[in-house]
Design an enzyme around this catalytic site. Structure first.
Site, short mmCIF file in Angstrom:
data_model
loop_
_atom_site.label_atom_id
_atom_site.label_comp_id
_atom_site.label_asym_id
_atom_site.label_seq_id
_atom_site.Cartn_x
_atom_site.Cartn_y
_atom_site.Cartn_z
N THR A 93 0.85 -1.19 0.00
CA THR A 93 0.00 0.00 0.00
C THR A 93 0.88 1.24 0.00
O THR A 93 1.89 1.30 0.71
CB THR A 93 -0.91 0.01 1.24
OG1 THR A 93 -1.70 -1.19 1.25
CG2 THR A 93 -1.82 1.21 1.25
N VAL A 132 -2.76 -7.35 -7.88
CA VAL A 132 -2.64 -6.03 -8.51
C VAL A 132 -4.03 -5.43 -8.69
O VAL A 132 -5.04 -6.14 -8.69
CB VAL A 132 -1.95 -6.13 -9.88
CG1 VAL A 132 -0.50 -6.54 -9.73
CG2 VAL A 132 -2.69 -7.09 -10.81
N GLU A 161 -2.66 -15.85 -7.26
CA GLU A 161 -2.56 -16.97 -6.32
C GLU A 161 -3.71 -16.89 -5.32
O GLU A 161 -4.17 -15.81 -4.95
CB GLU A 161 -1.20 -16.96 -5.62
CG GLU A 161 -0.79 -15.63 -4.97
CD GLU A 161 -1.43 -15.38 -3.63
OE1 GLU A 161 -1.89 -16.36 -3.02
OE2 GLU A 161 -1.48 -14.22 -3.20
N LYS A 220 -9.30 -11.73 -7.71
CA LYS A 220 -8.39 -11.87 -6.57
C LYS A 220 -8.71 -10.85 -5.48
O LYS A 220 -8.80 -11.20 -4.29
CB LYS A 220 -6.94 -11.70 -7.05
CG LYS A 220 -5.91 -11.62 -5.94
CD LYS A 220 -5.89 -12.87 -5.08
CE LYS A 220 -4.82 -12.78 -4.01
NZ LYS A 220 -4.80 -13.94 -3.11
N ALA A 222 -11.57 -9.34 -5.02
CA ALA A 222 -12.90 -9.64 -4.48
C ALA A 222 -12.85 -10.83 -3.53
O ALA A 222 -13.52 -10.83 -2.49
CB ALA A 222 -13.88 -9.91 -5.62
N ARG A 260 -26.32 -22.11 2.93
CA ARG A 260 -26.17 -20.87 2.17
C ARG A 260 -25.04 -20.01 2.71
O ARG A 260 -24.52 -19.15 2.02
CB ARG A 260 -27.49 -20.08 2.20
CG ARG A 260 -28.66 -20.78 1.55
CD ARG A 260 -29.96 -20.07 1.88
NE ARG A 260 -30.20 -20.05 3.32
CZ ARG A 260 -31.21 -19.39 3.90
NH1 ARG A 260 -32.05 -18.69 3.14
NH2 ARG A 260 -31.38 -19.44 5.20
N SER A 269 -11.94 -13.62 16.50
CA SER A 269 -10.57 -13.47 16.96
C SER A 269 -10.28 -12.01 17.25
O SER A 269 -11.17 -11.16 17.17
CB SER A 269 -9.59 -13.98 15.90
OG SER A 269 -9.59 -13.10 14.78
N VAL A 270 -9.02 -11.74 17.55
CA VAL A 270 -8.59 -10.38 17.83
C VAL A 270 -8.45 -9.57 16.53
O VAL A 270 -8.21 -8.37 16.57
CB VAL A 270 -7.26 -10.40 18.62
CG1 VAL A 270 -6.11 -10.89 17.77
CG2 VAL A 270 -6.95 -9.05 19.22
N CYS A 276 -2.20 -9.58 2.81
CA CYS A 276 -3.19 -9.43 1.73
C CYS A 276 -4.48 -8.73 2.12
O CYS A 276 -4.92 -7.81 1.43
CB CYS A 276 -3.53 -10.81 1.16
SG CYS A 276 -2.15 -11.58 0.28
#
Length: 493
Positions: A93, A132, A161, A220, A222, A260, A269-270, A276
Site C-alpha cells: 500500500t 494487482v 494466487e 483476486k 474480491a 447458504r 478473533s482479535v 493481503c
C-alpha cells in the site's frame, strides 16, 4: 501450441518461492528459476534453512532443488532464457502521495516490466502473480508496446494466487481452482492454453478457469475482500455476544450449518492480519472511489474499520481488566505471527496489541516459535508503532512461553499456535502474579476454561463471558493507528 520448457519467477517471497517450488516438483521436465535482487534471500533458498517457514515446503524444495529448480540473483539471464515469466513482487500500500494508505504501489511491477522487455526477444508469456489493481496488465502492456523491437511478442496474462500461508503447499498441490485471465485474441488465448498445460500436470481441467484479464485481476481482490468481510462480520457478532451473554462459537456453529452461509472463516478473533487482506480491501476501496462509487467504497471500508475496532476493543479489555492500568506491569504476549504455521508478521494483530499496551507503559515479554527476535524488534520499531526508546525499554523477547509468563500479571494469546493448548498452565500460574489473567485472543483454550479456572486463572476470551467477576470495560477509547502511516524515522534493529 506453445510449449513451456523454462519458467522464470521474479520474486522469491511468500508467493513466488512456494508456487514455483511446487511447479518444479509437479513438472520435472520444466526448468524453473526463481530470481530476486535480495542476495541474502536467494542464499537462504539455496541453504538447508529456507527464508520462510511453511509446512511441507522444505521437503518440496529439497526434492527438486539443483535438478529442475534453481534460485539465483542473475535476473537478466533467467528472463532471457524463459518461455514464461511470473511477476511475483511486492505490491504494498502506498505510504505517500495520491492514494496514500489505500492505493497499491506498483513501482516494483513497473520495474519488472521494464526489465523483462529489455531482456526479451521473440515470443514470451508474462504472467502477473502478484495481487494487482484491475487493469494493471494494461499498464504492463503499454510499457511493452512503448519499448517493442523487431520479432518481440510479449503476451500478458493474469494468474493470481489463492494460497493461504500456513497451508500454502497443500493449497498449491490441491487448489480449489486455478484462475488464468488473458486477452480474448488468438494470441492471448494461445498464451492462456500454454499456461493451462503447465497446471494440467496435476490440476484437473475442470478446476482451471479461464477469463478475460480484468475479471481475473478483480477476482483476486474480491476473494480477499469477501474473506476479510466474513472475519469482520463474525467479530462484530462477538462484541454483541460479550454484551449479552451469548457465545460467539455457538452462534457461528448455528449459522455455519446453514448451507447458504457455510462454516468457513467464522472464527472470531482479535482481528485478521497478513500481507493481503487489509491491503487488498483498501485497494478495493480506493478503486471504488476512483470510479465514483462512494457507497461501495464506504461499504468495504467498514470491513477495515471493524477489524481496527476489534483490536482496540481487545486491548481496552486487557487494560480495564487489569484494574484500569498496565503501567510498569509485565504482560506475556504469546504469538507474534499473524497466524499459526507461518513466520510472517505483516499486519499481525500482535503488533497492534503490543503498540496499545506499550503506549500505556506495559512491559511486554514476547514469545513466538517461528518469528525471529530481529523481526519482532523491526516490527515494533516501525515509525507508526513506537517511540525511539520504547522497544529497548519495554520489550523483552523470551526463549519460551514459561520464561515469558514468569512474574507476569497476564498472558495474552495473539496467535493460535497449537503448542499453546499443551502448556503446563499449573506451572505458569504458580509463577504469575495474582490474580493471574489469561486473555485468549484466538480462542485456542476453548474446552479448558473450567480446568484453568480451577487452577485459579481469570479468563477473558473473544465473544464469551467466562470469568464470573469481570470488570466492565469501555471499548474504543484507544486511538487508531496504522502501519501504513508514512515513515518519518528509520526502524531500529
Amino acid at each position: 501450441m506453445v510449449e513451456i520448457k523454462k519458467i522464470c519467477c521474479i520474486g522469491a517471497g511468500y508467493v513466488g518461492g512456494p508456487t514455483c517450488s511446487v511447479i518444479a516438483h509437479m513438472c520435472p521436465e520444466i526448468r524453473v528459476t526463481v530470481v530476486d535482487v535480495n542476495e541474502a534471500r536467494i542464499n537462504a533458498w539455496n541453504s538447508p534453512t529456507l527464508p520462510i517457514y511453511e509446512p511441507g515446503l522444505k521437503e518440496v524444495v529439497e526434492s527438486c532443488r539443483g535438478k529442475n529448480l534453481f534460485f539465483s540473483t542473475n535476473i537478466d539471464d533467467a528472463i532471457r532464457e524463459a518461455d514464461l515469466v511470473f511477476i511475483s513482487v511486492n505490491t504494498p500500500t502506498k505510504t505517500y502521495g495520491m492514494g496514500k494508505g489505500r492505493a497499491a504501489d506498483l513501482k516494483y511491477i513497473e520495474a519488472c516490466a521494464r526489465r523483462i522487455v529489455q531482456n526479451s526477444n521473440g515470443y514470451k508469456i508474462v504472467t502477473e502473480k502478484s495481487t494487482v489493481p484491475v487493469r494493471a496488465a494494461e499498464s504492463i502492456r503499454r510499457i511493452f508496446d512503448a519499448n517493442t523491437k523487431p520479432n518481440l511478442n510479449l503476451q500478458v496474462l493474469s494468474n493470481p494466487e489463492f494460497l493461504a500461508e500456513g497451508t500454502a503447499i497443500k493449497d498449491l498441490k490441491n487448489p480449489d481452482r486455478v484462475l488464468i485471465g488473458g486477452d480474448e485474441t488468438p494470441e492471448g488465448q494461445k498464451a492462456v492454453r500454454a499456461l493451462c498445460a503447465v497446471y494440467e500436470h496435476w490440476v484437473p481441467k475442470e478446476k482451471i478457469l479461464t477469463t478475460n484479464t480484468w475479471s481475473s485481476e478483480l477476482s483476486k481482490l474480491a476473494a480477499n475482500a469477501f474473506l476479510a468481510q466474513r472475519i469482520s462480520s463474525i467479530n462484530s457478532i462477538s462484541a454483541l455476544c460479550e454484551a449479552t451473554g451469548a457465545d460467539v462459537e455457538e452462534v457461528a456453529t448455528a449459522i455455519g450449518m446453514d448451507q447458504r452461509i457455510g462454516n468457513k472463516f467464522l472464527k472470531a478473533s482479535v482481528g485478521f492480519g497478513g500481507s493481503c487482506f487489509q491491503k487488498d480491501v483498501l485497494n478495493l476501496v480506493y478503486l471504488c472511489e476512483a470510479l465514483n462509487l462512494p457507497e461501495v467504497a464506504r461499504y468495504w471500508q467498514q470491513v477495515i474499520d471493524m477489524n481496527d475496532y476489534q483490536r482496540r476493543r481487545f486491548a481496552s479489555r486487557i487494560i480495564d481488566s487489569l484494574f484500569n492500568t498496565v503501567t510498569d506491569k509485565k504482560i506475556a504476549i504469546l504469538g507474534f505471527a499473524f497466524k499459526k504455521d507461518t513466520g510472517d508478521t505483516r499486519e499481525s494483530s500482535s503488533i497492534y496489541i503490543s503498540k496499545y499496551l506499550m503506549d500505556e507503559g506495559a512491559h511486554l515479554h514476547i514469545y513466538d516459535p517461528k518469528v525471529p527476535r530481529e523481526q519482532i524488534v523491526v516490527d515494533l520499531s516501525h515509525p507508526g508503532v513506537s517511540a525511539d526508546d520504547q522497544v529497548s525499554r519495554l520489550v523483552t523477547i523470551s526463549k519460551d512461553p514459561y520464561e515469558a509468563c514468569d512474574g507476569a500479571h497476564a498472558l495474552v494469546i495473539c496467535t493460535e499456535w497449537d503448542m499453546f493448548k499443551e502448556l503446563d498452565y499449573e506451572r505458569i500460574h504458580k509463577k504469575m502474579l495474582k490474580p493471574a489473567f489469561i486473555f485468549d485472543g484466538r480462542r485456542v483454550l476453548d474446552g479448558l476454561h473450567s480446568e484453568l479456572q480451577t487452577i485459579g486463572f481469570q479468563i477473558e476470551t473473544i465473544g464469551k463471558k467466562v470469568s464470573s467477576k469481570r470488570i466492565p470495560y469501555t471499548p474504543g477509547e484507544i486511538p487508531k493507528f496504522s502501519l501504513q502511516d508514512p515513515p518519518n524515522k528509520k526502524p531500529k534493529v
